[in-house]
Scaffold this motif. Structure first.
Motif, short mmCIF file in Angstrom:
data_model
loop_
_atom_site.label_atom_id
_atom_site.label_comp_id
_atom_site.label_asym_id
_atom_site.label_seq_id
_atom_site.Cartn_x
_atom_site.Cartn_y
_atom_site.Cartn_z
N UNK A 258 5.32 -1.43 111.63
CA UNK A 258 5.67 -1.79 113.00
C UNK A 258 5.29 -3.23 113.33
N UNK A 259 4.14 -3.69 112.84
CA UNK A 259 3.76 -5.09 113.05
C UNK A 259 4.77 -6.04 112.40
N UNK A 260 5.24 -5.68 111.21
CA UNK A 260 6.20 -6.53 110.51
C UNK A 260 7.54 -6.58 111.26
N UNK A 261 7.88 -5.48 111.94
CA UNK A 261 9.17 -5.43 112.65
C UNK A 261 9.11 -6.17 113.98
N UNK A 262 8.06 -5.90 114.76
CA UNK A 262 8.04 -6.38 116.16
C UNK A 262 7.22 -7.65 116.37
N UNK A 263 6.17 -7.87 115.56
CA UNK A 263 5.28 -9.00 115.83
C UNK A 263 5.60 -10.22 114.97
N UNK A 264 5.83 -10.01 113.69
CA UNK A 264 6.09 -11.14 112.77
C UNK A 264 7.34 -10.86 111.94
N UNK A 265 8.51 -10.76 112.54
CA UNK A 265 9.71 -10.41 111.76
C UNK A 265 10.14 -11.50 110.79
N UNK A 266 9.80 -12.75 111.05
CA UNK A 266 10.25 -13.82 110.17
C UNK A 266 9.24 -14.26 109.14
N UNK A 267 8.07 -13.64 109.12
CA UNK A 267 7.02 -14.06 108.20
C UNK A 267 7.13 -13.30 106.87
N UNK A 268 6.26 -13.69 105.95
CA UNK A 268 6.25 -13.03 104.64
C UNK A 268 5.90 -11.56 104.79
N UNK A 269 6.53 -10.72 103.96
CA UNK A 269 6.27 -9.28 104.01
C UNK A 269 4.85 -8.94 103.55
N UNK A 270 4.20 -9.88 102.87
CA UNK A 270 2.85 -9.62 102.36
C UNK A 270 1.75 -9.94 103.36
N UNK A 271 2.09 -10.50 104.53
CA UNK A 271 1.08 -10.96 105.47
C UNK A 271 0.20 -9.82 105.96
N UNK A 272 0.80 -8.86 106.66
CA UNK A 272 0.00 -7.77 107.23
C UNK A 272 -0.54 -6.80 106.18
N UNK A 273 0.25 -6.43 105.17
CA UNK A 273 -0.32 -5.52 104.16
C UNK A 273 -1.55 -6.07 103.46
N UNK A 274 -1.56 -7.36 103.12
CA UNK A 274 -2.71 -7.92 102.41
C UNK A 274 -3.96 -7.97 103.27
#
Length: 427
Positions: A258-274
């Motif tokens: 959800x953070x990847x979808x709504x907060x940082x949609x244009x950032x790297x997919x590895x940002x929040x998981x890492x």
């Protein structure tokens, strides 16, 4: 005045922040039910197919060894080494070995049981929990090295970096944030209380073997459970701990999506998981287009940091055993140090290591697991590969147990060497 101070109190602000975050998370789940469901299934796959089979044996083993007095006997042997390196009682060496061979949930469980058995103080528990916070070796070797990177040699390299940087970060952290005089006095007093009652006359002349046997006998007599009762308690408590771990992983998998979808949609997919979850973080980093040395450095740093999900799991276990525990700042400090140390060491050592193992890794590549574009294709598949994944992990269990025994042997040898040096050079 009182109302204003109440509003500004940290406890109230934290409550408002957490309740608002929970409310927004519920709204995001309702707005994106399919994404939340897919993420929860992904978290369930991680837990059931990797975490559960890899951790269950070590959780049961650590609990049974503690009940039989093994940790007490081991504490007598490891006392010189743990006092010299970490200023901790010898029993903490068992939790350190469990963490290195079984992963951080097993280490946190072992530490909480040592606290409940009054073998260490609350501050000592936080220190050894930080020092023993390692990723499971099977996860690093089989999943990261074999499945994600398609290079088993890289898995061995990451494991060695992970262990070495963890020891360095813990030792440096203790030197930079030493115990106060009051805490040192409390630790010495509790250590004296937890020592087995001496057998007269002249306990100083008793051999280390006799002190080991006496410590184990007294601990086992205090536990006083039969084997059947102990086995049932061990299974139920281990599964309960793993259910807690699984809940954290599933919730954080949904949160990351959800953070990847709504907060940082244009950032790297590895940002929040890492930042938030170890398994998802290492997967997304391994799929990032970076130079090999930078990629390996980020992987090592993520493994050292461990993810906020693992931090909360350890905090939950420790606070269950230590109701008055307030601060985990030392734990977070060591985790940051572990991640940074692993990042720097990998940048420094990966190029010479890769050059030295080029021929070996090329040979291993021919037998490595074939890659697929689907997420966690080798390790987290719904088909019959699920059974093969469990089979691979369980087939690696004997090697992990042997490695655990070897690690304990090395630590005991280092402790004996430390004792010999202290006796011959402190005069």
């Amino acid at each position: 005045m009182s109302v204003s101070s109440e509003v500004r109190s940290p406890g109230l602000l934290r409550t408002v922040f957490l309740s608002s975050s929970a409310f927004m998370l519920v709204i995001a789940i309702v707005a994106s039910p399919k994404e939340a469901f897919d993420a929860s299934i992904q978290g369930l796959d991680i837990w059931w197919k990797i975490v559960f089979p890899a951790l269950l044996p070590f959780l049961m083993l650590s609990q049974m060894l503690t009940a039989f007095g093994f940790t007490h006997a081991l504490g007598v042997l490891l006392e010189p080494l743990m006092r010299r390196l970490f200023k901790l009682p010898g029993q903490s060496g068992f939790a350190l070995a469990v963490g290195m061979c079984g992963g951080f949930p097993a280490a946190a469980d072992a530490v909480s049981r040592l606290v409940k058995d009054q073998q260490m103080t609350a501050r000592q528990a936080v220190i050894i929990a930080a020092a023993a916070h390692f990723a499971n070796p099977m996860m690093i070797l089989l999943v990261v090295g074999g499945a994600f990177l398609q290079q088993p040699a890289a898995g061995y390299f990451l494991l060695m970096i992970h262990w070495i940087s963890g020891w360095i970060a813990a030792a440096v952290g203790i030197r930079l944030l030493p115990l106060s005089r009051k805490e040192l006095a409390q630790n010495k007093a509790q250590t004296a209380e937890n020592q087995p009652s001496p057998v007269p006359p002249a306990p100083q002349k008793s051999s280390i073997v006799s002190r080991m046997l006496l410590a184990a006998r007294e601990a086992h007599s205090r536990d006083a459970r039969g084997f059947g009762k102990l086995l049932g308690d061990t299974v139920s408590q281990a599964v309960q701990t793993l259910m807690l771990t699984g809940g954290y992983i599933i919730v954080f998998a949904v949160l990351i999506r959800l953070l990847s979808i709504y907060l940082t949609p244009g950032f790297s997919a590895a940002l929040w998981p890492s930042v938030l979850e170890l398994h998802l973080g290492t997967y997304h980093i391994s799929k990032t287009l970076l130079a090999p040395a930078i990629l390996m450095a980020f992987l090592a740093g993520a493994l050292g940091w461990g993810g906020l999900c693992s931090h909360l799991q350890v905090s939950s276990m420790l606070k269950t055993a230590i109701p008055g525990l307030q601060s985990m700042l030392f734990f977070v400090f060591v985790r940051l140090g572990h991640g940074l140390t692993a990042f720097v060491l990998t940048l420094w050592l990966w190029e010479p290591f890769s050059r030295a193992t080029t021929e070996v890794s090329a040979t291993w590549q021919t037998v490595a697991i074939k890659n697929s574009d689907s997420l966690f294709s080798w390790a987290f598949r719904y088909s019959s590969d699920s059974a093969s994944t469990l089979q691979v992990i369980w087939s690696a269990l004997p090697a992990a147990v042997v490695g655990f025994a070897i690690l304990l042997g090395v630590m005991i040898s280092l402790s004996g060497l430390t004792l010999w040096i202290n006796r011959h050079f402190s005069r």
